[in-house]
Design a protein around this motif. Structure first.
Motif, short mmCIF file in Angstrom:
data_model
loop_
_atom_site.label_atom_id
_atom_site.label_comp_id
_atom_site.label_asym_id
_atom_site.label_seq_id
_atom_site.Cartn_x
_atom_site.Cartn_y
_atom_site.Cartn_z
N ASN A 1 0.83 -1.21 0.00
CA ASN A 1 0.00 0.00 0.00
C ASN A 1 0.86 1.26 0.00
O ASN A 1 0.51 2.23 -0.66
N ARG A 2 1.98 1.24 0.71
CA ARG A 2 2.91 2.37 0.67
C ARG A 2 3.47 2.59 -0.73
O ARG A 2 3.78 3.71 -1.12
N LEU A 3 3.64 1.48 -1.45
CA LEU A 3 4.16 1.56 -2.82
C LEU A 3 3.07 1.91 -3.83
O LEU A 3 3.32 1.94 -5.03
N GLY A 4 1.86 2.16 -3.33
CA GLY A 4 0.77 2.57 -4.21
C GLY A 4 0.00 1.42 -4.84
O GLY A 4 -0.81 1.63 -5.74
N MET A 5 0.27 0.21 -4.40
CA MET A 5 -0.44 -0.95 -4.94
C MET A 5 -1.56 -1.31 -3.98
O MET A 5 -1.32 -1.80 -2.89
N LYS A 6 -2.78 -1.01 -4.37
CA LYS A 6 -3.92 -1.28 -3.51
C LYS A 6 -4.18 -2.78 -3.49
O LYS A 6 -4.46 -3.40 -4.51
N CYS A 7 -4.03 -3.34 -2.31
CA CYS A 7 -4.13 -4.78 -2.15
C CYS A 7 -4.78 -5.04 -0.79
O CYS A 7 -4.35 -4.48 0.22
N SER A 8 -5.81 -5.87 -0.75
CA SER A 8 -6.47 -6.15 0.52
C SER A 8 -5.62 -7.07 1.39
O SER A 8 -4.72 -7.76 0.89
N VAL A 9 -5.92 -7.10 2.67
CA VAL A 9 -5.21 -8.00 3.60
C VAL A 9 -5.43 -9.45 3.16
O VAL A 9 -4.49 -10.26 3.19
N ASP A 10 -6.66 -9.78 2.71
CA ASP A 10 -6.94 -11.14 2.25
C ASP A 10 -6.09 -11.50 1.04
O ASP A 10 -5.56 -12.62 0.95
N ASP A 11 -5.94 -10.55 0.10
CA ASP A 11 -5.11 -10.79 -1.08
C ASP A 11 -3.66 -11.03 -0.67
O ASP A 11 -2.99 -11.92 -1.19
N CYS A 12 -3.19 -10.24 0.28
CA CYS A 12 -1.81 -10.40 0.78
C CYS A 12 -1.63 -11.76 1.44
O CYS A 12 -0.61 -12.42 1.26
N GLY A 13 -2.65 -12.18 2.19
CA GLY A 13 -2.61 -13.50 2.82
C GLY A 13 -2.52 -14.61 1.79
O GLY A 13 -1.78 -15.58 1.97
N ARG A 14 -3.26 -14.46 0.69
CA ARG A 14 -3.20 -15.46 -0.40
C ARG A 14 -1.83 -15.47 -1.06
O ARG A 14 -1.30 -16.54 -1.39
N MET A 15 -1.25 -14.28 -1.25
CA MET A 15 0.10 -14.21 -1.85
C MET A 15 1.10 -14.94 -0.98
O MET A 15 1.92 -15.71 -1.47
N ILE A 16 1.03 -14.69 0.32
CA ILE A 16 1.97 -15.34 1.24
C ILE A 16 1.75 -16.84 1.25
O ILE A 16 2.70 -17.62 1.18
N LYS A 17 0.50 -17.25 1.29
CA LYS A 17 0.20 -18.69 1.32
C LYS A 17 0.75 -19.40 0.09
O LYS A 17 1.20 -20.54 0.16
#
Length: 157
Positions: free
Chosen positions: A115-131
């Motif tokens: 989000n700091r880098l300007g990429m709007k991403c939900s917490v759920d989306d981030c969780g999926r990326m990590i998983k």
């Protein structure tokens, strides 16, 4: 384009002699302090900070004893200074995400940085990326998982 030739280490005796030249205190291992001279000799023109040297040592030190032994030195000699630079850049990228400096990227940290880098991403989306890259199932991305992910064509972060 001129490049500094790396020494050709044909046999173990020759490798041992070169290793001994860098092992200034003759303790049978190369410390982070001695590593600076190794990198300079390998053709690196960079002036590394103490933190950068520690990161390089961590990447080379496969047995994680805090030093480079002859076997690890042999592997380093087969790599190029470009690979060392790439390893440092990868570690810097990991450190950007690892906000609390605990060696892990959490869903919260990933969400914050993206989000700091300007990429709007939900917490759920981030969780999926990590998983998708969390091979040990701890819910975080460690440096080894990050490195593996970044070496693939599909960059999740």
């Amino acid at each position: 384009m001129s490049t500094t030739p790396k020494p050709s280490l044909v046999d173990n005796d020759e490798l041992q002699k070169v290793f001994n030249q860098f092992d200034a205190n003759k303790d049978g291992k190369i410390s982070v302090t001695e590593l600076r001279e190794v990198l300079k000799t390998m053709g690196s023109s960079s002036s590394y900070s103490e933190d950068e040297l520690k990161r390089v040592l961590e990447d080379i030190d496969t047995d994680k004893d805090g030093f480079i032994d002859l076997s690890e030195f042999s592997a380093l000699c087969r790599s190029s200074s470009d690979e060392v630079t790439a390893a440092l850049e990868l570690r810097d990228a990991f450190d950007l995400y690892d906000q609390d400096k605990n060696g892990l990227i959490s869903t919260k940290e990933l969400h914050l940085v993206l989000n700091r880098l300007g990429m709007k991403c939900s917490v759920d989306d981030c969780g999926r990326m990590i998983k998708s890259v969390d091979s040990d199932g701890d819910g975080n991305v460690n440096f080894e998982e990050f490195k593996k992910m970044m070496s693939n064509d599909d960059k999740s972060f």
